[in-house]
Design an enzyme around this catalytic site. Structure first.
Site, PDB file in Angstrom:
ATOM      1  N   ASP A  94       0.859  -1.181   0.000  1.00  0.00           N
ATOM      2  CA  ASP A  94       0.000   0.000   0.000  1.00  0.00           C
ATOM      3  C   ASP A  94       0.894   1.230   0.000  1.00  0.00           C
ATOM      4  O   ASP A  94       2.045   1.180   0.472  1.00  0.00           O
ATOM      5  CB  ASP A  94      -0.898  -0.005   1.249  1.00  0.00           C
ATOM      6  CG  ASP A  94      -1.876   1.162   1.263  1.00  0.00           C
ATOM      7  OD1 ASP A  94      -2.533   1.412   0.237  1.00  0.00           O
ATOM      8  OD2 ASP A  94      -1.973   1.843   2.310  1.00  0.00           O
ATOM      9  N   GLU A 144       0.790   5.637   0.720  1.00  0.00           N
ATOM     10  CA  GLU A 144       0.086   6.859   1.124  1.00  0.00           C
ATOM     11  C   GLU A 144       0.716   8.025   0.374  1.00  0.00           C
ATOM     12  O   GLU A 144       1.947   8.072   0.205  1.00  0.00           O
ATOM     13  CB  GLU A 144       0.183   7.079   2.638  1.00  0.00           C
ATOM     14  CG  GLU A 144      -0.639   6.107   3.473  1.00  0.00           C
ATOM     15  CD  GLU A 144      -2.140   6.240   3.241  1.00  0.00           C
ATOM     16  OE1 GLU A 144      -2.606   7.398   3.024  1.00  0.00           O
ATOM     17  OE2 GLU A 144      -2.832   5.219   3.253  1.00  0.00           O
ATOM     18  N   HIS A 198      -5.404   4.316   7.397  1.00  0.00           N
ATOM     19  CA  HIS A 198      -4.706   4.948   6.273  1.00  0.00           C
ATOM     20  C   HIS A 198      -3.203   5.090   6.549  1.00  0.00           C
ATOM     21  O   HIS A 198      -2.576   6.080   6.187  1.00  0.00           O
ATOM     22  CB  HIS A 198      -5.322   6.316   5.931  1.00  0.00           C
ATOM     23  CG  HIS A 198      -6.710   6.206   5.375  1.00  0.00           C
ATOM     24  ND1 HIS A 198      -6.960   5.765   4.097  1.00  0.00           N
ATOM     25  CD2 HIS A 198      -7.925   6.462   5.938  1.00  0.00           C
ATOM     26  CE1 HIS A 198      -8.264   5.752   3.885  1.00  0.00           C
ATOM     27  NE2 HIS A 198      -8.873   6.175   4.984  1.00  0.00           N
ATOM     28  N   ASP A 230      -3.037  -0.812   6.874  1.00  0.00           N
ATOM     29  CA  ASP A 230      -4.005  -1.077   5.817  1.00  0.00           C
ATOM     30  C   ASP A 230      -3.723  -2.396   5.106  1.00  0.00           C
ATOM     31  O   ASP A 230      -4.653  -3.106   4.693  1.00  0.00           O
ATOM     32  CB  ASP A 230      -4.009   0.074   4.812  1.00  0.00           C
ATOM     33  CG  ASP A 230      -4.728   1.306   5.342  1.00  0.00           C
ATOM     34  OD1 ASP A 230      -5.150   1.275   6.520  1.00  0.00           O
ATOM     35  OD2 ASP A 230      -4.859   2.297   4.597  1.00  0.00           O
TER      36      ASP A 230
END
Length: 400
Positions: A24, A26, A172, A177
């Site tokens: 993931d 951000e 987040h 996540d």
């Protein structure tokens, strides 16, 4: 705060033994002054595809080279990533080789990973002048769960799924996540495993279908029968020797593969494909349409008639659209057609069509593929349109 952490290292080298890379990212929020998304954090967990054991974990904050001097509330989510933490983090060029080692040659997995996260990774490597890692495949849980998990929740956003399964609030942050994504997939898999299989209709009897070349056109007729329970009034039923008309068309050639452009009232895609219609099939359908259309007009219908066979100038052939009906006894994307493969040896095997993803379904209907179709002729008159649908009850796909 540590700018990055690394627990167990990844297995040496890419390949199936190296595991699936669930990851993931951000990013900054795009703003009118700075519309691009800059990478702020990366996190990955390598998972063994056979045991689901974690093989390696890595996470790092990333300091963009050209972060603008905008208020933090405009650039950062409320997720604990602060300007001070980013200022102490390494540039992507300092960690790119580690990220590459975790991702290159592995299956990439994540929620919307194919459309969003993988694009951000490629942008980050391009920004430092390095070749980006290449995946060996994708497991994108967003379209996967839309297809397999159906309409059990209001949407397929990770926060919604986490609430549905009692997994807490989405933070987040990358590793949090990723762990949540893995747990959601486990929960969905367990739920689908525990659900009872819906009852399937009895297998279609081949004897109910007549070889199209053996049907006497003079013995085709029609009658008005009650419409299905969800509709009012009557519908036209085509008959042969006073029995519902059902036909077997051997060795039809696929011209264009599955079309999923339209959906039913529950939002499930309607599946259809085009086959070449030889003169015998064209003549047969013309006769059926003349009978059905005459009865439609005599019944007072003013709907426009849609032909079952149309000439296609692009391929210089007459084409008929065959439809694979959905099942009404489930909210999932499921189909009522029996599908079989026939091999050159004469052996056949059943294809569990519902368990195939769209790409696997498309492979069954490549242009030029021959198939035997067992077809029910459904006359319809709805929304100022009328015609005959060629509904496939059973398919036998010839394998070369």
């Amino acid at each position: 705060m540590e700018p990055f952490l690394q627990s167990t290292p990844p297995p040496p080298g890419p390949g199936c033994a190296a595991g699936i890379a669930f990851f993931d990212v951000e990013t900054t929020r795009p703003t009118p002054e700075w519309p691009r998304r800059a990478l702020l954090e990366f996190g990955v967990i390598l998972v063994c595809p056979r045991t689901l054991v974690h093989l390696g974990t890595y996470s790092t904050l990333i300091r963009p080279f050209d972060l603008p001097s905008l208020p933090p509330s405009e650039l950062f989510r409320s997720n604990g990533i602060t300007p001070e933490a980013i200022a102490a983090a390494p540039h992507f060029s300092e960690v790119a080789s580690i990220v590459f080692r975790f991702l290159d040659g592995r299956v990439w997995a994540g929620h919307n990973v194919e459309a969003f996260d993988s694009a951000r990774i490629r942008e980050a490597f391009a920004g430092v002048g390095m070749a980006a890692p290449q995946p060996s495949g994708f497991i994108d849980s967003l379209p996967l769960l839309r297809r397999k998990f159906g309409r059990r929740t209001t949407d397929m956003q990770m926060a919604t799924l986490a609430t549905h399964f009692g997994l807490g609030r989405q933070l987040h942050r990358c590793l949090d996540d990723v762990r949540m994504n893995i747990e959601i997939l486990k929960c969905c898999g367990m739920l689908l495993l525990l659900e009872p299989e819906p009852e399937r209709p009895p297998a279609t009897s081949n004897s109910a279908f007549q070889e199209i070349r053996e049907i006497s056109l003079d013995l085709i007729g029609a009658s008005l029968v009650p419409a299905r329970p969800s509709r009012t009034g009557c519908k036209i039923q085509l008959l042969h020797r006073d029995s519902p008309l059902q036909i077997r068309c051997p060795a039809l050639a696929v011209r264009y593969g599955p079309n999923r452009r339209y959906c039913d009232a529950a939002g499930r895609p309607k599946l259809s494909f085009l086959v070449e219609a030889d003169p015998v099939l064209c003549m047969f359908l013309d006769a059926c349409e003349n009978i059905a259309r005459t009865m439609s007009l005599d019944s007072g219908s003013s709907s426009g008639w849609t032909r079952a066979v149309e000439y296609n100038s692009t391929c210089n052939a007459f084409l008929a659209r065959l439809r694979i009906p959905g099942r009404a006894d489930t909210d999932d994307i499921a189909y009522a057609t029996e599908v079989h493969r026939r091999f050159p040896s004469g052996e056949t095997c059943v294809v569990v069509f519902d368990r195939l993803d769209e790409a696997e379904q498309d492979q069954l209907f490549l242009p030029g593929t021959l198939l035997d179709a067992y077809i029910r002729l459904d006359a319809y008159d709805s929304h100022e349109k009328a015609g005959i649908l060629l509904v496939v009850e059973r398919l036998v796909i010839h394998c070369t």
